[in-house]
Design a protein around this motif. Structure first.
Motif, short mmCIF file in Angstrom:
data_model
loop_
_atom_site.label_atom_id
_atom_site.label_comp_id
_atom_site.label_asym_id
_atom_site.label_seq_id
_atom_site.Cartn_x
_atom_site.Cartn_y
_atom_site.Cartn_z
N MET A 17 0.86 -1.18 0.00
CA MET A 17 0.00 0.00 0.00
C MET A 17 0.89 1.23 0.00
SD MET A 17 -3.10 0.91 2.64
CE MET A 17 -4.26 2.24 2.28
N VAL A 18 0.61 2.17 -0.90
CA VAL A 18 1.34 3.43 -0.97
C VAL A 18 0.32 4.54 -1.08
CG1 VAL A 18 2.99 4.82 -2.27
CG2 VAL A 18 3.28 2.33 -2.17
N CYS A 19 0.30 5.47 -0.11
CA CYS A 19 -0.72 6.52 -0.15
C CYS A 19 -0.47 7.55 0.94
CB CYS A 19 -2.11 5.91 0.03
SG CYS A 19 -2.38 5.21 1.67
N VAL A 42 1.35 -13.90 5.89
CA VAL A 42 1.40 -12.84 4.88
C VAL A 42 2.52 -11.87 5.23
CG1 VAL A 42 -1.07 -12.97 4.37
CG2 VAL A 42 -0.25 -11.37 6.12
N GLN A 43 2.88 -11.04 4.25
CA GLN A 43 3.73 -9.88 4.49
C GLN A 43 2.99 -8.65 4.01
OE1 GLN A 43 7.41 -10.71 2.42
NE2 GLN A 43 8.19 -11.99 4.08
N LEU A 44 3.14 -7.55 4.76
CA LEU A 44 2.46 -6.30 4.43
C LEU A 44 3.45 -5.15 4.50
CD1 LEU A 44 -0.12 -4.53 3.97
CD2 LEU A 44 -0.41 -4.54 6.47
N VAL A 45 3.43 -4.30 3.47
CA VAL A 45 4.26 -3.09 3.45
C VAL A 45 3.37 -1.89 3.18
CG1 VAL A 45 6.24 -1.93 2.45
CG2 VAL A 45 6.15 -4.42 2.46
N ILE A 46 3.45 -0.88 4.04
CA ILE A 46 2.71 0.36 3.84
C ILE A 46 3.71 1.51 3.83
CG2 ILE A 46 1.00 1.97 4.78
CD1 ILE A 46 -0.47 -0.39 5.98
N VAL A 47 3.63 2.35 2.79
CA VAL A 47 4.49 3.53 2.67
C VAL A 47 3.60 4.76 2.57
CG1 VAL A 47 6.14 4.75 1.22
CG2 VAL A 47 6.36 2.29 1.54
N GLY A 48 3.88 5.76 3.38
CA GLY A 48 3.10 6.99 3.30
C GLY A 48 3.36 7.88 4.49
N ASP A 88 2.21 -8.82 -4.44
CA ASP A 88 1.24 -9.66 -5.15
C ASP A 88 -0.12 -8.98 -5.21
OD1 ASP A 88 2.82 -12.21 -5.53
OD2 ASP A 88 3.00 -11.95 -3.36
N PHE A 89 -0.44 -8.18 -4.19
CA PHE A 89 -1.71 -7.48 -4.10
C PHE A 89 -1.45 -6.04 -3.68
CE2 PHE A 89 -2.42 -11.91 -2.92
CZ PHE A 89 -3.40 -12.30 -3.83
N PHE A 90 -2.26 -5.10 -4.22
CA PHE A 90 -2.13 -3.69 -3.85
C PHE A 90 -3.43 -3.24 -3.20
CE2 PHE A 90 -1.87 0.87 -4.32
CZ PHE A 90 -0.54 1.11 -3.96
N LEU A 91 -3.31 -2.65 -2.03
CA LEU A 91 -4.48 -2.33 -1.20
C LEU A 91 -4.92 -0.88 -1.38
CD1 LEU A 91 -6.34 -3.55 0.94
CD2 LEU A 91 -4.63 -2.97 2.67
N MET A 92 -6.22 -0.69 -1.74
CA MET A 92 -6.82 0.64 -1.88
C MET A 92 -8.28 0.61 -1.40
SD MET A 92 -5.39 2.20 -5.50
CE MET A 92 -6.05 3.84 -5.16
N PRO A 93 -8.50 0.51 -0.09
CA PRO A 93 -9.88 0.45 0.43
C PRO A 93 -10.46 1.84 0.69
CG PRO A 93 -8.36 0.10 2.21
CD PRO A 93 -7.51 0.36 0.98
N SER A 94 -10.38 2.72 -0.29
CA SER A 94 -10.71 4.13 -0.10
C SER A 94 -12.18 4.36 0.28
CB SER A 94 -10.40 4.91 -1.38
OG SER A 94 -9.04 4.77 -1.74
#
Length: 204
Positions: A17-19, A42-48, A88-94
């Motif tokens: 996730m990048v936002c 799982v692995q999760l990376v968030i940048v923002g 593998d997946f990009f998260l955007m639950p806006s």
């Protein structure tokens, strides 16, 4: 990407996730279910960067789940594209998203977007369960944390149980395109239809 952010290098499914860190981007849905999701393999990376309250929550969770969750407070164009391409997946639950560009970037990289059905996200992502043949990602509707968790688990299950289908879906995502030339044709058709419906305009 795993090396760059300090994650174990293996075949664990990666969610990126990048936002901007704002309520608009759905953090009111993410934070309540994040601990439950991180208990999966799982692995999760968030940048923002952004809201200090959201930053605080993510920093604390990243410290507690340091083996599979990395939070980078700030912005780097290089790192952003690395996450778009390496996940593998990009998260955007806006909560709302008039257009949205990151889901388009992720499609180009073959990274499947997980989005809420709003604005430009709804216009560009086809949900796997609704249209399996033409799907290029995953979509949920209600701004509800448990719905987000359910769709994250749906995506994870597909990754684990059906690797061949995941490959097909990623390939299909990379074939998605949203060219201005196509939009121009739609606008041209709209104007022609308007003239046809209102023939008196021909005299203007």
């Amino acid at each position: 990407m795993q090396e760059k952010v300090g994650l174990t290098v293996n075949d664990t499914p990666i969610f990126g996730m990048v936002c901007r860190l704002t309520d608009q981007k759905g953090f009111g849905l993410i934070i309540p279910i994040l601990e439950r999701f991180l208990k999966h393999n799982v692995q999760l990376v968030i940048v923002g960067s952004g809201d200090p309250a959201i930053t605080g929550h993510l920093t604390a969770l990243a410290a507690h789940y340091s083996n599979n969750f990395k939070f980078i407070n700030g912005y780097s164009n290089e790192l952003s594209h690395l996450i778009e391409a390496g996940s593998d997946f990009f998260l955007m639950p806006s909560i709302f998203e008039p257009c949205g560009l990151n889901q388009l970037y992720s499609l180009a990289y073959g990274t499947l977007p997980i989005v809420r059905a709003v604005g430009g996200l709804k216009d560009t992502v086809i949900d796997y369960d609704q249209d399996t043949d033409n799907a290029n990602g995953f979509m949920f509707y209600e701004p509800n944390a448990n719905e987000l968790l359910n769709i994250l688990r749906r995506a994870l299950l597909l990754y684990i149980e059906h690797p061949e289908e995941m490959l097909r879906l990623k390939t299909q995502a990379m074939r998605s395109h949203f060219y201005w030339s196509d939009s121009a044709k739609h606008y041209q058709r709209l104007y022609h239809n308007a003239l046809h419906i209102n023939p008196q305009w021909d005299n203007d």
